[in-house]
Design a protein around this motif. Structure first.
Motif, PDB file in Angstrom:
ATOM      1  N   THR A   1       0.795  -1.232   0.000  1.00 33.55           N
ATOM      2  CA  THR A   1       0.000   0.000   0.000  1.00 33.55           C
ATOM      3  C   THR A   1       0.823   1.275   0.000  1.00 33.55           C
ATOM      4  N   CYS A   2       2.030   1.245   0.446  1.00 36.40           N
ATOM      5  CA  CYS A   2       2.815   2.473   0.534  1.00 36.40           C
ATOM      6  C   CYS A   2       3.377   2.826  -0.850  1.00 36.40           C
ATOM      7  N   PRO A   3       3.114   4.040  -1.347  1.00 33.57           N
ATOM      8  CA  PRO A   3       3.654   4.422  -2.670  1.00 33.57           C
ATOM      9  C   PRO A   3       5.171   4.404  -2.715  1.00 33.57           C
ATOM     10  N   LEU A   4       5.817   4.712  -1.597  1.00 32.18           N
ATOM     11  CA  LEU A   4       7.270   4.732  -1.587  1.00 32.18           C
ATOM     12  C   LEU A   4       7.860   3.358  -1.862  1.00 32.18           C
ATOM     13  N   ALA A   5       7.135   2.321  -1.441  1.00 28.04           N
ATOM     14  CA  ALA A   5       7.642   0.967  -1.656  1.00 28.04           C
ATOM     15  C   ALA A   5       7.586   0.550  -3.113  1.00 28.04           C
ATOM     16  N   GLN A   6       6.766   1.283  -3.936  1.00 34.96           N
ATOM     17  CA  GLN A   6       6.648   0.928  -5.347  1.00 34.96           C
ATOM     18  C   GLN A   6       7.704   1.604  -6.209  1.00 34.96           C
ATOM     19  N   GLN A   7       8.393   2.566  -5.673  1.00 33.43           N
ATOM     20  CA  GLN A   7       9.404   3.279  -6.437  1.00 33.43           C
ATOM     21  C   GLN A   7      10.721   2.500  -6.460  1.00 33.43           C
ATOM     22  N   ASN A   8      11.514   2.798  -7.512  1.00 38.58           N
ATOM     23  CA  ASN A   8      12.792   2.102  -7.685  1.00 38.58           C
ATOM     24  C   ASN A   8      13.998   3.017  -7.464  1.00 38.58           C
ATOM     25  N   SER A   9      13.753   4.192  -6.938  1.00 41.15           N
ATOM     26  CA  SER A   9      14.869   5.101  -6.688  1.00 41.15           C
ATOM     27  C   SER A   9      15.711   4.583  -5.524  1.00 41.15           C
ATOM     28  N   LEU A  10      16.935   5.141  -5.426  1.00 42.49           N
ATOM     29  CA  LEU A  10      17.843   4.701  -4.371  1.00 42.49           C
ATOM     30  C   LEU A  10      17.281   5.029  -2.990  1.00 42.49           C
ATOM     31  N   GLY A  11      16.715   6.219  -2.844  1.00 48.33           N
ATOM     32  CA  GLY A  11      16.153   6.592  -1.550  1.00 48.33           C
ATOM     33  C   GLY A  11      15.000   5.696  -1.152  1.00 48.33           C
ATOM     34  N   ALA A  12      14.129   5.355  -2.125  1.00 49.28           N
ATOM     35  CA  ALA A  12      13.000   4.483  -1.814  1.00 49.28           C
ATOM     36  C   ALA A  12      13.476   3.096  -1.414  1.00 49.28           C
ATOM     37  N   ARG A  13      14.511   2.599  -2.106  1.00 52.68           N
ATOM     38  CA  ARG A  13      15.042   1.273  -1.750  1.00 52.68           C
ATOM     39  C   ARG A  13      15.655   1.272  -0.347  1.00 52.68           C
ATOM     40  N   ILE A  14      16.332   2.363   0.007  1.00 49.73           N
ATOM     41  CA  ILE A  14      16.925   2.440   1.344  1.00 49.73           C
ATOM     42  C   ILE A  14      15.842   2.430   2.410  1.00 49.73           C
ATOM     43  N   VAL A  15      14.764   3.203   2.178  1.00 52.79           N
ATOM     44  CA  VAL A  15      13.673   3.234   3.149  1.00 52.79           C
ATOM     45  C   VAL A  15      13.017   1.860   3.266  1.00 52.79           C
ATOM     46  N   THR A  16      12.776   1.204   2.122  1.00 51.55           N
ATOM     47  CA  THR A  16      12.147  -0.130   2.142  1.00 51.55           C
ATOM     48  C   THR A  16      13.028  -1.144   2.872  1.00 51.55           C
ATOM     49  N   SER A  17      14.336  -1.072   2.595  1.00 51.17           N
ATOM     50  CA  SER A  17      15.254  -1.990   3.289  1.00 51.17           C
ATOM     51  C   SER A  17      15.251  -1.743   4.787  1.00 51.17           C
ATOM     52  N   ALA A  18      15.206  -0.461   5.194  1.00 48.60           N
ATOM     53  CA  ALA A  18      15.185  -0.139   6.616  1.00 48.60           C
ATOM     54  C   ALA A  18      13.923  -0.678   7.287  1.00 48.60           C
ATOM     55  N   VAL A  19      12.767  -0.557   6.585  1.00 52.95           N
ATOM     56  CA  VAL A  19      11.519  -1.069   7.147  1.00 52.95           C
ATOM     57  C   VAL A  19      11.584  -2.576   7.335  1.00 52.95           C
ATOM     58  N   PHE A  20      12.047  -3.300   6.330  1.00 56.49           N
ATOM     59  CA  PHE A  20      12.112  -4.763   6.447  1.00 56.49           C
ATOM     60  C   PHE A  20      13.182  -5.199   7.452  1.00 56.49           C
ATOM     61  N   PHE A  21      14.254  -4.398   7.561  1.00 64.03           N
ATOM     62  CA  PHE A  21      15.263  -4.718   8.574  1.00 64.03           C
ATOM     63  C   PHE A  21      14.681  -4.573   9.979  1.00 64.03           C
ATOM     64  N   ALA A  22      13.898  -3.511  10.191  1.00 63.24           N
ATOM     65  CA  ALA A  22      13.269  -3.318  11.496  1.00 63.24           C
ATOM     66  C   ALA A  22      12.278  -4.429  11.796  1.00 63.24           C
ATOM     67  N   VAL A  23      11.514  -4.829  10.761  1.00 61.95           N
ATOM     68  CA  VAL A  23      10.556  -5.916  10.970  1.00 61.95           C
ATOM     69  C   VAL A  23      11.280  -7.220  11.305  1.00 61.95           C
TER      70      VAL A  23
END
Length: 376
Positions: free
Chosen positions: A44-66
């Motif tokens: 559902t999060c639009p940021l997770a659908q993007q392929n930019s470097l910043g979006a990937r870093i945020v997605t990785s941080a979220v899954f790392f926290a989980v």
């Protein structure tokens, strides 16, 4: 069958039952919540659908926290279960080799055991002290092998001794009861491990099991009698002197050979007020240092008695165990058990010169005719 511990109010049990489903729900619910958060973010999060470097870093941080949260939760659950298992194991081991009272019928007591099995309190060594109408009776034994594998045999021998010590009027009857209990245990163990054999096969490894046993009886007058099956004789601590309590050759250990028809006890003289008896298993003498040298137990005992103006069983036990662990560089490779009994009763006879006279007289009256046996 559920056994209710005496003294626990009944109204507290429903609360405990009500908490268990809640704990289980929390244990399953928190990982589910963490997983749901990760899936919701990804879908559902639009940021997770993007392929930019910043979006990937945020997605990785979220899954790392989980993932970290899941690992922490699982770790907490495992540690909680491990603590419960250790508590149960500790209670079972204390019931098997129960702590001895500090004082029993005018005798001060100190005892300690060190198992070679990591995480275990009880190993292949056993001891017990019981006050009976026949006197204070002591058993010290060592099962072949060490660690958890020897606990079953320890339980069989100790259970038999705790009953026989009260029932049998003499040590001979106690020792024969221990022999029968050990034989039953070995037969049951052989049937469990090899059902097809139907009994104790002479070629089975179980048939090679044995137990060294030392039985001692201390009367109200301090008279000490003993029966020894392959165990080291204890030391007598008298003032600053350290000497064996007896020098008679022991009988063979229980198990491989039947007991002889006659079992003459060894009269060890009188335990005078202020004197102590130091019991031990062979793990104490067999402990080696990095150069392969055995632990000098008698020298350590002499030093422990000399360094304390008024040695107590507790002080001697602490000094010897400290020296043993220092010599072995940590935990020894074999089980070690030490038991010390000191006579703290009021003297009822002249103590000056009584030690040598009493010991010589009783040795002359009760000569030993044991067969030659060097122990194990």
């Amino acid at each position: 069958m559920i056994r209710i511990k005496a003294g626990v109010p009944r109204r507290t049990r429903p609360r405990t039952r009500a908490r268990r489903p809640l704990r289980r729900a929390l244990a399953l619910g928190l990982p589910t919540v963490w997983g749901a958060i990760a899936i919701t973010y990804k879908l559902t999060c639009p940021l997770a659908q993007q392929n930019s470097l910043g979006a990937r870093i945020v997605t990785s941080a979220v899954f790392f926290a989980v993932g970290t949260g899941l690992i922490v939760q699982v770790r907490r659950s495992l540690l909680r279960e491990l603590r419960q298992i250790r508590q149960i194991a500790g209670a079972a081991q204390n019931a098997l080799l129960r702590p001895l009272p500090p004082r029993l019928d005018g005798l001060n007591i100190a005892a300690a055991q060190l198992s070679a099995e990591r995480g275990a309190v009880v190993g292949g060594d056993l001891y017990e002290v019981i006050a009976t109408e026949h006197g204070v009776r002591v058993v010290m034994g060592d099962v072949r092998g060490h660690g958890i594998s020897a606990i079953g045999t320890v339980a069989a021998v100790l259970g038999s001794f705790r009953e026989a010590a009260h029932d049998e009027p003499d040590l001979e009857g106690v020792l024969r009861r221990l022999e029968r209990a050990l034989a039953r245990h070995l037969r049951e163990r052989a049937r469990a491990e090899h059902p097809a054999s139907g009994g104790l096969d002479p070629d089975s490894p179980v048939a090679e099991e044995f137990v060294t046993v030392l039985l001692l009886e201390i009367g109200r007058d301090g008279e000490v009698r003993g029966l020894n099956c392959g165990h080291p004789w204890p030391y007598l601590l008298s003032g600053e002197r350290v000497e064996p309590l007896a020098r008679a050759d022991p009988l063979p250990p229980l198990g491989p050979f039947p007991l002889p028809t006659e079992l003459p006890f060894v009269c060890c003289g009188q335990l005078l007020p202020g004197e102590a008896v130091f019991f031990y298993t062979d793990g104490a003498e067999d402990a080696r240092d990095t150069r392969g040298r055995f632990f000098p137990l008698r020298d350590a005992l002499t030093a422990a008695v000399a360094q304390h103006p008024l040695p107590t069983p507790q002080s001697v036990l602490g000094s010897v165990f400290t020296a043993l662990l220092r010599h072995a560089g940590g935990t020894p490779t074999d089980d070690v058990a030490i038991l010390i009994l000191s006579n703290d009763r009021r003297p009822a006879w002249p103590t000056s010169g009584a030690r040598g006279t009493a010991r010589q007289a009783t040795t002359a009256q009760h000569p030993t005719n044991y067969p030659q046996h060097n122990g194990v």
